[in-house]
Write a protein that holds these residues in place. Structure first.
Motif, short mmCIF file in Angstrom:
data_model
loop_
_atom_site.label_atom_id
_atom_site.label_comp_id
_atom_site.label_asym_id
_atom_site.label_seq_id
_atom_site.Cartn_x
_atom_site.Cartn_y
_atom_site.Cartn_z
N VAL A 1 0.93 -1.41 -0.15
CA VAL A 1 0.19 -0.02 -0.21
C VAL A 1 1.26 0.99 -0.09
O VAL A 1 0.46 1.69 -0.58
CB VAL A 1 -1.12 0.10 1.22
N LEU A 2 2.10 1.21 0.82
CA LEU A 2 2.63 2.54 0.40
C LEU A 2 3.60 2.64 -0.91
O LEU A 2 3.77 3.61 -1.07
CB LEU A 2 3.63 2.37 1.71
N ALA A 3 4.16 1.50 -1.63
CA ALA A 3 4.45 1.63 -2.93
C ALA A 3 3.95 2.52 -3.28
O ALA A 3 3.87 2.86 -4.26
CB ALA A 3 4.57 0.66 -3.19
N THR A 4 1.73 1.88 -3.30
CA THR A 4 1.22 2.30 -3.71
C THR A 4 0.69 3.84 -4.11
O THR A 4 1.05 4.80 -4.77
CB THR A 4 -0.10 1.45 -4.32
N TYR A 5 1.23 4.15 -2.83
CA TYR A 5 1.17 6.00 -2.57
C TYR A 5 2.05 6.41 -2.97
O TYR A 5 1.66 7.62 -4.06
CB TYR A 5 0.58 6.56 -1.03
N ALA A 6 3.78 5.87 -3.03
CA ALA A 6 4.37 6.72 -3.76
C ALA A 6 4.52 6.92 -5.80
O ALA A 6 5.00 7.78 -5.71
CB ALA A 6 6.09 5.09 -3.37
N CYS A 7 3.48 5.67 -6.15
CA CYS A 7 3.96 5.73 -7.36
C CYS A 7 2.74 6.32 -7.68
O CYS A 7 2.71 7.31 -8.72
CB CYS A 7 3.29 3.96 -7.49
N ALA A 8 1.75 7.06 -6.66
CA ALA A 8 0.88 7.42 -7.93
C ALA A 8 0.74 8.49 -7.55
O ALA A 8 1.02 9.94 -8.38
CB ALA A 8 -0.28 8.04 -6.55
N VAL A 9 2.06 9.03 -6.06
CA VAL A 9 2.72 10.34 -6.32
C VAL A 9 3.68 10.60 -7.88
O VAL A 9 3.56 12.04 -8.45
CB VAL A 9 3.57 10.62 -5.16
N GLY A 10 4.73 9.34 -8.30
CA GLY A 10 5.48 9.26 -8.89
C GLY A 10 4.43 10.03 -10.90
O GLY A 10 5.29 10.64 -11.53
N ASN B 1 -5.93 -2.32 -11.06
CA ASN B 1 -4.73 -1.15 -11.41
C ASN B 1 -3.83 -2.28 -11.63
O ASN B 1 -2.93 -1.62 -12.58
CB ASN B 1 -4.89 -0.74 -10.28
N GLY B 2 -3.99 -3.32 -11.25
CA GLY B 2 -2.36 -4.29 -11.43
C GLY B 2 -2.55 -4.85 -12.44
O GLY B 2 -1.07 -4.54 -13.59
N ILE B 3 -3.46 -5.21 -13.32
CA ILE B 3 -3.51 -5.74 -14.51
C ILE B 3 -3.71 -4.55 -15.33
O ILE B 3 -3.16 -4.98 -17.15
CB ILE B 3 -5.23 -6.13 -14.86
N PHE B 4 -4.16 -3.60 -16.01
CA PHE B 4 -3.98 -2.01 -16.07
C PHE B 4 -2.93 -1.75 -16.42
O PHE B 4 -2.48 -1.63 -17.49
CB PHE B 4 -4.67 -1.01 -16.00
N SER B 5 -1.92 -2.21 -15.15
CA SER B 5 -0.61 -0.86 -15.12
C SER B 5 0.73 -2.28 -15.80
O SER B 5 0.81 -1.77 -17.33
CB SER B 5 -0.09 -0.62 -13.78
N LEU C 1 5.39 2.55 -13.49
CA LEU C 1 4.17 1.71 -13.71
C LEU C 1 4.08 0.09 -13.54
O LEU C 1 3.52 -0.75 -13.23
CB LEU C 1 3.98 1.41 -15.26
N CYS C 2 5.98 -0.21 -13.73
CA CYS C 2 5.64 -1.49 -13.55
C CYS C 2 6.16 -1.83 -11.71
O CYS C 2 5.13 -2.62 -11.22
CB CYS C 2 7.42 -1.95 -13.92
N VAL C 3 6.50 -0.93 -11.34
CA VAL C 3 6.32 -0.82 -9.52
C VAL C 3 5.29 -1.43 -8.48
O VAL C 3 4.47 -1.86 -8.00
CB VAL C 3 7.46 0.73 -9.13
N SER C 4 3.64 -0.46 -9.12
CA SER C 4 2.81 -0.49 -9.29
C SER C 4 2.09 -2.07 -9.75
O SER C 4 1.38 -2.08 -8.61
CB SER C 4 2.14 0.73 -10.03
N ALA C 5 2.84 -2.16 -10.97
CA ALA C 5 1.09 -3.15 -10.79
C ALA C 5 2.31 -4.71 -10.11
O ALA C 5 1.46 -5.09 -9.36
CB ALA C 5 2.04 -3.89 -12.23
N VAL C 6 3.56 -4.97 -9.35
CA VAL C 6 4.10 -5.33 -8.85
C VAL C 6 3.92 -5.54 -7.49
O VAL C 6 2.87 -6.16 -6.82
CB VAL C 6 5.60 -5.38 -9.40
N ALA C 7 3.56 -4.41 -7.21
CA ALA C 7 2.99 -3.87 -5.50
C ALA C 7 1.42 -4.88 -5.39
O ALA C 7 1.12 -5.13 -4.31
CB ALA C 7 3.23 -2.57 -5.84
N GLN C 8 0.96 -4.11 -6.37
CA GLN C 8 -0.96 -4.20 -6.10
C GLN C 8 -0.71 -6.06 -6.31
O GLN C 8 -2.09 -6.40 -5.71
CB GLN C 8 -1.41 -3.16 -7.05
N LEU C 9 -0.06 -6.21 -7.10
CA LEU C 9 -0.60 -7.49 -7.56
C LEU C 9 -0.05 -8.45 -6.87
O LEU C 9 -0.72 -10.11 -5.94
CB LEU C 9 -0.29 -8.21 -8.73
#
Length: 229
Positions: A29-38, A101-105, A134-142
């Motif tokens: 979840v924390l990584a997802t927040y960081a990806c949202a800002v990025g 989110n993970g699939i779309f990313s 996008l890669c970090v977001s997909a991996v973190a959420q999956l």
């Protein structure tokens, strides 16, 4: 906030094993927040909103986590608090949101790699780092979806363990209830007789049942083509 998804078993507080797996979800979840800002900085506002919503779902899910309690309180005191109280009731909604989110990313990362042949086509501006985000977001959420799924399976086992994991005990309880009478089966005979008497009484007391004997047809028959006189 909570998407109406059925199938969540009713249970008490999470077990220590569930808490351990939810710790991994917290870092996702924390990584997802960081990806949202990025992604917002990289000129991808709609993708940033998707990750932001995924992080909000995860914050409501992890309302009892020490690192996320203050964030949860702020969100719960805002208008978003009217949507849900959070907790394990948000497990399936978070899994649904994080899966999308993970699939779309992942699809976007695949399209960029096919087009440019690399995750970093340039480095002159912040938008060049969007494929990496996008890669970090997909991996973190999956990964978060995987751990949430294991928690969900543990919840099912905890909710239905008394019925499906110990069927012999249920059979013994049923035999104990059935064996309450005398060994000779006297109770069973008396109960059967009582049922028969009750059925007979209902038949005799039925006001709609006629007591007259059956009367066969006593008129005269007619043949086809016969003229009436």
């Amino acid at each position: 906030m909570v998407i109406p998804l059925g199938g969540l078993p009713v249970m008490g507080p999470p077990t220590p094993g569930m808490v351990t797996k939810l710790q991994y979800v917290k870092w996702c979840v924390l990584a997802t927040y960081a990806c949202a800002v990025g992604r917002f900085i990289a000129d991808d506002p709609f993708g940033a909103l998707n990750d932001l919503f995924g992080g909000l779902f995860g914050t409501f899910l992890l309302r009892e986590d020490p690192q996320l309690q203050s964030c949860y309180r702020c969100l719960h005191e805002s208008p978003l608090g009217a949507m849900s109280d959070g907790g394990m009731a948000c497990l399936l909604p978070y899994m649904f949101m994080a899966s999308l989110n993970g699939i779309f990313s992942s699809v976007r990362v695949y399209a960029i790699v096919i087009r440019f042949g690399t995750l970093l086509p340039c480095s002159a501006k912040p938008g060049c780092y969007l494929p990496c985000l996008l890669c970090v977001s997909a991996v973190a959420q999956l990964i978060a979806v995987f751990f949430c799924w294991t928690v969900y399976k543990q919840m099912q086992q905890q909710a239905f363990s008394g019925v499906y994991m110990h069927p012999g005990e249920a059979n013994q309880q049923g035999q104990g209830r059935g064996g309450g009478g005398s060994p000779e089966g006297g109770d069973g005979v008396r109960s059967g007789g009582g049922d028969a008497e009750a059925a007979g009484g209902m038949q005799t007391q039925n006001p709609w049942r006629t007591q007259a004997p059956f009367q066969p047809f006593q008129g005269t028959g007619h043949q086809l083509g016969e003229q009436r006189r």
